[in-house]
Design an enzyme around this catalytic site. Structure first.
Site, PDB file in Angstrom:
ATOM      1  CG  ASP A  86      -2.046   0.970   1.106  1.00 33.14           C
ATOM      2  OD1 ASP A  86      -2.428   1.310  -0.034  1.00 33.14           O
ATOM      3  OD2 ASP A  86      -2.549   1.425   2.146  1.00 33.14           O
ATOM      4  NE  ARG A  94      -7.981   7.569   9.137  1.00 29.68           N
ATOM      5  CZ  ARG A  94      -7.276   7.300   8.039  1.00 29.68           C
ATOM      6  NH1 ARG A  94      -6.021   6.858   8.118  1.00 29.68           N
ATOM      7  NH2 ARG A  94      -7.821   7.463   6.856  1.00 29.68           N
ATOM      8  CE  LYS A 112      -3.549   2.490   6.936  1.00 30.44           C
ATOM      9  NZ  LYS A 112      -4.269   3.391   6.003  1.00 30.44           N
ATOM     10  CD  GLU A 170      -7.524  13.481   3.458  1.00 26.25           C
ATOM     11  OE1 GLU A 170      -7.256  14.378   2.654  1.00 26.25           O
ATOM     12  OE2 GLU A 170      -7.459  12.269   3.175  1.00 26.25           O
TER      13      GLU A 170
END
Lengths: 447, 447
Positions: free
Chosen positions: A143, A253, A269, A389
């Protein structure tokens, strides 16, 4: 690099009505590959190609008289539960099969080769009646982290004076990801547990993630590999790429913030990654290439990541859209709601640069390896590819039309990605859907 | 946890002379597994078990009348080029086959079952005449970072005021590694290229690594997996582990220093990883268990990584030794020279804790997955598992007996790992050798 030819001709149509017109992702100019079977059936998975609303069964087609030579060999290699053998045949075989399918599906074939058209009709199955699998046996999944807009926003959210990491403009940054938890669109996964440092605490707690997020990415399939110790020159890099799908790099997160330094993301992840079923070939994407540019004030790539032809057409304008469907929306029969739109053309590093960098140290790539592009965010905040974001790390929750708000994902939320290419003078081609859903965490008693 | 039984009896000997005495790594009490074939022969790879100087061919054995029931089924599953199917059978099958082999190889078998002993003799092949392969199809490779002595030394070398990362004492830290470049002992690999920031420079250069290193690790093979989303309790963790080998996590320190923040090592590690051929089973290691301890002043593990039985015998005293054989030593006919010795019993996190942590977020482990223990360094600097530690990041080169010095590895250097267990009242068992050699970098003209 792939060239534009008659298979990209916008005037070409198919004898299959659902493949024509602006509404379909899968006109005759696209012809993406997947692995499928009849939904719920006890039959083998095999390769297929999308055309309009149908899947063409390549295993069945290889048993007709419609193909010969390399195209037949290529179709036969797709009669398997993964496309690795087909990938390993290389770009000439991929292109030969795609062109042969284009001819068979072209409306002129009804007149010029009617018996073959009849045979092809017998190999079609409605997409509404099939289920898909991850299209390759993925040996390794890498990734990347290569959108400067994503990196800049995340850095500023973590530290208002923050900038992108000091190596970001030099290195197409990447980490190795987890293969076992990669699932195909429709994947449902439990909210992960992990360690996190809650606000104000100096010791971590273990529990379900409270800051679950998605990441909008492309999934890039390696077609042919390289031997251990043998780098891949930038000019040859895309010869090694079969095609592109959509990829959701689900991320926790809070777990990530605590675990990441110094060795990178792990629990944050590795609980799930979702790929779309259809792989759009690099050949089909040829018309949508754009120049690869780098702001003049920025460091320019080191020589191994730089070439004139790469500057000329190293980027691809793939349009992307993220939508959400919450549990309440689903219950109320409301449609999914768009969260953001962006384009891969904003990306700081190209696919060729990622691949060349990957192999530069001698690492051997293999057919079926998967590269995640890294989160794709555009220059405007509304073009962000992650909820962290869009919602400014929870400080400005996203307002949904039904009154709900989202800082991070809640149980029952489904995230849907779509992608497509369009350009004046060419047909629109699409990637289909990539969707996945969050299930509640395992209850403590079940552990 | 595995229990001590008659297969660990130090008085037991084999009818095969080379399996008896203190000199062998492979007495009847060990019986480790590998995948092998006659060196250079066009014959299938298959599973084998080490006994003295010989390999017992399990594919051949499964065609004799020596085994029945679950032991036979287990041996049949080893008649494959990778041990994954055998692993998937689970711990009862592993133990049943090991015990059956113990009986067949025991000296008493000559009297009690002479025809079977004759049949077993026909399944033996000298280890000097075979070649090995990576023993499993590794789906995912995870590398840990769990020696506090290693972490502390590295941290201090990077920053004299540095301490271990703030999460080190809470999280069994890990990152996903590269599967494709894992090779079996005897692997030779080219010095990797990569980006590095040379002293005094503010912009990186691309070229061959100048700070190549080894890392002494154990390679832990997952035997049986878990479903996606289903954690593994600490008390059950070792039921999922088949066994342990030696692993060299070759590392390019200059590339690592530049690329590592924020997503971890990539080029610095993915050019080669070398595993030893023999997997010593957890059953064979039962006598060498030791208490798992944590200094009282340190943070104690969170509940999911803690239990009373784990405290009682969560660690294993595996002795380890690193040797070097330089090109000049080889040319002069000098033997390899010991660089350091240590024990896995010093490790901060145990194998069970690594496995439980790995699955805690829902990540699914699969038969044949490989876990690297992380560099194994002891409390004394002389017990360091990496050259960067022994030579203090190049400031105090290691002096070799033939006058050579080493700050980092040079072309032609071979690194050899050995491992063994010994305990009063029990036989010594060994892991065999893990060796690999550095070749010169690809020349620029070849790129």
């Amino acid at each position: 690099m792939r060239t534009i030819d008659h298979t990209h001709d916008a005037a070409a149509t198919s004898w299959l009505a659902s493949a024509n017109g602006a509404a379909t992702d899968f006109p005759i100019q696209n012809l993406p590959f997947a692995v499928f079977r009849r939904a719920g059936a006890l039959e083998p998975l095999r390769g297929g190609v999308a055309i309009g609303d149908e899947v063409m069964d390549l295993a069945a087609l290889s048993r007709t008289q419609c193909l010969d030579g390399l195209a037949l060999q290529a179709a036969q290699s797709c009669a398997a539960p993964a496309l690795n053998d087909f990938f390993a045949l290389g770009p000439v075989a991929w292109r030969t099969l795609r062109r042969a399918l284009f001819e068979l599906l072209h409306k002129d074939a009804v007149a010029t080769r009617p018996s073959q058209v009849d045979a092809v009709r017998g190999c079609l199955m409605p997409q509404s009646e099939v289920e898909y699998a991850v299209p390759a046996r993925i040996g390794d999944y890498t990734d990347f982290y290569t959108s400067i807009h994503h990196a800049r926003t995340i850095s500023c959210l973590l530290d208002p004076k923050g900038d992108v990491p000091r190596n970001f403009q030099w290195v197409p940054t990447a980490y190795h990801g987890r293969v076992s938890s990669i699932g195909v669109a429709g994947q449902r996964f439990r909210r992960p547990h992990g360690q996190a440092l809650r606000d104000g605490s100096t010791t971590p707690e273990y529990g379900p993630s409270q800051r679950l997020d998605y990441e909008l990415e492309l999934g890039i399939y390696v077609g042919t590999g390289n031997a251990l110790g043998e780098p891949i020159a930038l000019s040859r890099a895309e010869d090694h790429v079969f095609g592109i799908s959509l990829l959701n790099d689900w991320s926790a997160r809070d777990i990530q913030a605590w675990e990441m330094a110094p060795l990178g993301p792990f629990h944050a992840k590795n609980f799930a990654t979702t790929v779309s079923p259809w792989i759009v070939t690099m050949d089909a994407l040829a018309p949508y290439r754009t120049p690869w540019t780098r702001p003049a004030a920025d460091p320019q790539p080191l020589p191994y990541l730089e070439s004139e032809s790469h500057r000329a057409q190293g980027a691809i304008d793939i349009r992307l859209e993220v939508s959400i469907e919450t549990h309440r929306m689903r219950e109320a029969g409301l449609p999914a709601e768009t969260m953001s739109r962006t384009s891969f053309s904003h990306h700081y590093w190209s696919i060729a640069q990622m691949l060349t960098h990957h192999a530069a140290g001698g690492c051997n790539l293999q057919p079926g390896d998967l590269l995640g592009s890294g989160t794709i965010s555009g220059p405007e905040l509304s073009e962000a590819g992650a909820l962290m974001e869009l919602a400014l790390a929870g400080s400005k929750p996203v307002q949904l039309g039904n009154g709900e708000r989202r800082s991070f994902l809640e149980d029952g939320d489904a995230i849907i990605f779509q992608g497509w290419c369009e350009r004046e003078g060419f047909n629109r081609i699409g990637f289909g859907f990539n969707h996945g859903r969050v299930l509640p965490a395992v209850s403590p008693s079940a552990e």
